[in-house]
Design a protein around this motif. Structure first.
Motif, short mmCIF file in Angstrom:
data_model
loop_
_atom_site.label_atom_id
_atom_site.label_comp_id
_atom_site.label_asym_id
_atom_site.label_seq_id
_atom_site.Cartn_x
_atom_site.Cartn_y
_atom_site.Cartn_z
N VAL A 107 -9.51 14.15 -11.99
CA VAL A 107 -10.62 13.77 -11.12
C VAL A 107 -10.45 12.33 -10.66
O VAL A 107 -10.59 12.02 -9.46
CB VAL A 107 -11.97 13.96 -11.85
CG1 VAL A 107 -13.12 13.49 -10.98
CG2 VAL A 107 -12.15 15.42 -12.24
N GLY A 108 -10.17 11.43 -11.60
CA GLY A 108 -9.95 10.04 -11.24
C GLY A 108 -8.74 9.86 -10.35
O GLY A 108 -8.72 9.00 -9.47
N TRP A 109 -7.69 10.64 -10.62
CA TRP A 109 -6.46 10.57 -9.80
C TRP A 109 -6.77 10.93 -8.35
O TRP A 109 -6.30 10.25 -7.43
CB TRP A 109 -5.42 11.51 -10.38
CG TRP A 109 -4.18 11.64 -9.57
CD1 TRP A 109 -3.19 10.72 -9.42
CD2 TRP A 109 -3.79 12.77 -8.78
NE1 TRP A 109 -2.20 11.19 -8.59
CE2 TRP A 109 -2.55 12.45 -8.18
CE3 TRP A 109 -4.37 14.01 -8.52
CZ2 TRP A 109 -1.89 13.34 -7.33
CZ3 TRP A 109 -3.71 14.89 -7.68
CH2 TRP A 109 -2.48 14.56 -7.10
N VAL B 210 0.83 -1.20 0.00
CA VAL B 210 0.00 0.00 0.00
C VAL B 210 0.87 1.25 0.00
O VAL B 210 0.56 2.24 -0.68
CB VAL B 210 -0.94 -0.01 1.23
CG1 VAL B 210 -1.72 1.30 1.31
CG2 VAL B 210 -1.89 -1.18 1.16
N PHE B 211 1.98 1.20 0.74
CA PHE B 211 2.88 2.36 0.80
C PHE B 211 3.46 2.69 -0.57
O PHE B 211 3.46 3.85 -1.00
CB PHE B 211 4.01 2.08 1.79
CG PHE B 211 5.07 3.14 1.82
CD1 PHE B 211 4.86 4.34 2.47
CD2 PHE B 211 6.27 2.96 1.13
CE1 PHE B 211 5.83 5.34 2.47
CE2 PHE B 211 7.25 3.95 1.13
CZ PHE B 211 7.03 5.13 1.80
N ILE B 212 3.94 1.66 -1.29
CA ILE B 212 4.51 1.89 -2.63
C ILE B 212 3.43 2.40 -3.58
O ILE B 212 3.66 3.28 -4.41
CB ILE B 212 5.16 0.60 -3.17
CG1 ILE B 212 6.36 0.22 -2.30
CG2 ILE B 212 5.59 0.79 -4.61
CD1 ILE B 212 7.02 -1.08 -2.72
N ALA B 213 2.23 1.85 -3.46
CA ALA B 213 1.12 2.29 -4.33
C ALA B 213 0.82 3.77 -4.11
O ALA B 213 0.63 4.53 -5.07
CB ALA B 213 -0.12 1.44 -4.07
N SER C 117 -8.94 7.12 -2.00
CA SER C 117 -9.73 6.21 -1.17
C SER C 117 -9.82 4.80 -1.76
O SER C 117 -10.16 3.85 -1.04
CB SER C 117 -11.14 6.77 -0.99
OG SER C 117 -11.78 6.92 -2.25
N ARG C 118 -9.50 4.65 -3.05
CA ARG C 118 -9.66 3.35 -3.70
C ARG C 118 -8.39 2.50 -3.68
O ARG C 118 -8.46 1.29 -3.93
CB ARG C 118 -10.13 3.54 -5.14
CG ARG C 118 -11.54 4.09 -5.26
CD ARG C 118 -12.04 4.01 -6.69
NE ARG C 118 -11.36 4.97 -7.54
CZ ARG C 118 -11.87 6.14 -7.89
NH1 ARG C 118 -13.06 6.52 -7.42
NH2 ARG C 118 -11.21 6.95 -8.69
N ILE C 119 -7.24 3.10 -3.44
CA ILE C 119 -5.98 2.36 -3.52
C ILE C 119 -5.94 1.15 -2.59
O ILE C 119 -5.49 0.07 -3.00
CB ILE C 119 -4.79 3.31 -3.29
CG1 ILE C 119 -4.53 4.13 -4.56
CG2 ILE C 119 -3.52 2.54 -2.91
CD1 ILE C 119 -3.40 5.12 -4.46
N PRO C 120 -6.35 1.25 -1.31
CA PRO C 120 -6.32 0.04 -0.46
C PRO C 120 -7.11 -1.12 -1.06
O PRO C 120 -6.66 -2.28 -0.98
CB PRO C 120 -6.94 0.53 0.84
CG PRO C 120 -6.64 2.00 0.88
CD PRO C 120 -6.76 2.44 -0.54
N ARG C 121 -8.27 -0.84 -1.66
CA ARG C 121 -9.05 -1.92 -2.29
C ARG C 121 -8.34 -2.47 -3.51
O ARG C 121 -8.32 -3.69 -3.73
CB ARG C 121 -10.44 -1.39 -2.67
CG ARG C 121 -11.30 -2.41 -3.42
CD ARG C 121 -12.75 -1.98 -3.42
NE ARG C 121 -12.90 -0.65 -4.00
CZ ARG C 121 -13.08 -0.42 -5.31
NH1 ARG C 121 -13.11 -1.43 -6.16
NH2 ARG C 121 -13.24 0.82 -5.75
N TYR C 122 -7.70 -1.59 -4.31
CA TYR C 122 -6.94 -2.06 -5.46
C TYR C 122 -5.80 -2.97 -5.04
O TYR C 122 -5.48 -3.97 -5.70
CB TYR C 122 -6.39 -0.88 -6.25
CG TYR C 122 -7.44 -0.05 -6.97
CD1 TYR C 122 -8.68 -0.59 -7.31
CD2 TYR C 122 -7.18 1.27 -7.32
CE1 TYR C 122 -9.63 0.17 -7.96
CE2 TYR C 122 -8.13 2.05 -7.98
CZ TYR C 122 -9.35 1.48 -8.30
OH TYR C 122 -10.29 2.23 -8.95
#
Length: 371
Positions: A57-59, A19-22, A64-69
């Motif tokens: 906008v998507g960026w 998650v950190f690298i993402a 909030s979506r990165i943890p789920r990704y």
């Protein structure tokens, strides 16, 4: 009983995504899709690359979506269970307003770029208006790539067919760009209605292949931008007139500047690039020699004896002790200091000028012998 040699060693488990690298890649390269590429979401990464984070906008929404990704990339059991429930509840992915709007947006932007990249007039004696037939293809590709992000997928044929069926509307009497909006809408509706389905598993490719495919697609996309800038962009010349870039490029390659650059290249082939660099340094005059010659009222090819002679004459003429008027003494002092500084510059570079003059004379002798 199998021997130890017959035992097969299982492959090591894949490395878990961080998650950190993402978040780090999102912060410093997220507008170009770096975090999506890291998580194996190559199609979404390319969409972000072509639209600068889906127009930022998507960026921002990815915060909030990165943890789920990351959980999806790591095949977290909770994500697998949630996906299984969705698949059991719906035979095909339900309608999503966000995804449908994204299909419209990307299909429109890619189609407009393709249409803008077509040369408006003949180029090299060839009319290339027929390239407008690729506009529906790029619209369909924009719709298709958004529809294939994540756990949903679909075939290209349905949006492609719908886009080409709607394309002839441009030849009827519609308001400006109305035919284009209808074409994009038809492609998106065709994909959502007939093409999309669940993606049960992700086929993983090697890193090199992924980079090669992404780089090839990026080059194709950037080439469209280059075509648009080349044929439709303008620059302002010294007279304040706007000149098309393609005309400026033509003038550059047929003008004297390009000829001079070719002469520099030929000189470098015979004498080496280091000699070219030395001449550039000499022309830039980092030691302020040219101004020093002007201060001492001399030409650039003056000898050291002439330099010393003029320095003594001007020093006597502008020596502050010889000026009795108080108002003129300050100006004389500044001029005197300027003369001393100019003489010091030329004295320090005396040996370098002597070597250069000797080299020029030797080259002149060689040239005379050849002639």
């Amino acid at each position: 009983m199998p021997s130890k040699d017959d035992e097969v060693t299982p492959p090591p488990p894949p490395k878990k995504k961080s998650v950190f690298i993402a978040y780090f890649l999102w912060l410093f390269g997220g507008l170009f899709g770096a975090h999506h590429f890291y998580l194996g979401r190559d199609k979404q990464a390319f969409v972000w690359f072509t639209t600068l984070g889906s127009f930022k906008v998507g960026w921002l929404g990815d915060v909030s979506r990165i943890p789920r990704y990351v959980r999806q990339a790591n095949e977290d059991p909770r994500e697998i269970y949630t996906l299984a429930l969705k698949m059991n509840r719906n035979k095909k992915p339900p309608f999503s307003v966000n995804r449908f709007c994204a299909m419209l947006l990307i299909g429109y932007s890619w189609g407009q770029l393709m249409m803008s990249a077509v040369p408006p007039n003949e180029f090299l004696g060839i009319q290339r208006r027929y390239l407008n037939l690729l506009v529906p293809l790029f619209v369909a590709l924009g719709v298709w790539i958004v529809g294939n992000i994540g756990h949903e997928k679909g075939k290209l044929k349905w949006p492609l067919l719908a886009a080409y069926i709607a394309y002839p509307l441009r030849y009827y009497e519609y308001t400006e760009n109305m035919w284009f909006y209808l074409m994009v809408l038809a492609a998106a509706l065709a994909f959502d209605s007939f093409s999309k389905e669940w993606r049960k598993s992700h086929k993983k490719h090697g890193f090199i292949k992924r980079v090669a495919v992404f780089g090839l697609c990026a080059c194709l996309y950037l080439s469209l931008w280059c075509s648009y800038i080349y044929f439709y962009g303008t620059i302002t010349n010294s007279e304040g007139e706007e000149v098309p870039i393609y005309e400026a490029v033509y003038e550059f390659f047929t003008g004297s500047l390009w000829s001079d650059l070719c002469d520099v290249y030929k000189f470098a082939q015979h004498h080496g690039w280091y000699e070219v660099w030395k001449q550039v340094v000499d022309l830039s005059d980092p030691q302020d020699e040219q101004n020093a010659f002007k201060v001492l009222e001399l030409s650039a090819d003056a000898s050291q004896q002439e330099i010393t002679s003029n320095w003594r004459r001007l020093s006597r003429e502008y020596h502050p002790d010889k000026v009795k008027d108080e108002t003129l003494r300050k100006a004389a002092h500044e001029r005197f200091v300027e003369i001393q500084k100019a003489y010091e510059i030329l004295s320090n570079s005396k040996h370098r000028r002597n070597r250069r003059n000797k080299k020029d004379n030797s080259e002149a002798w060689v040239l005379n012998d050849e002639l």
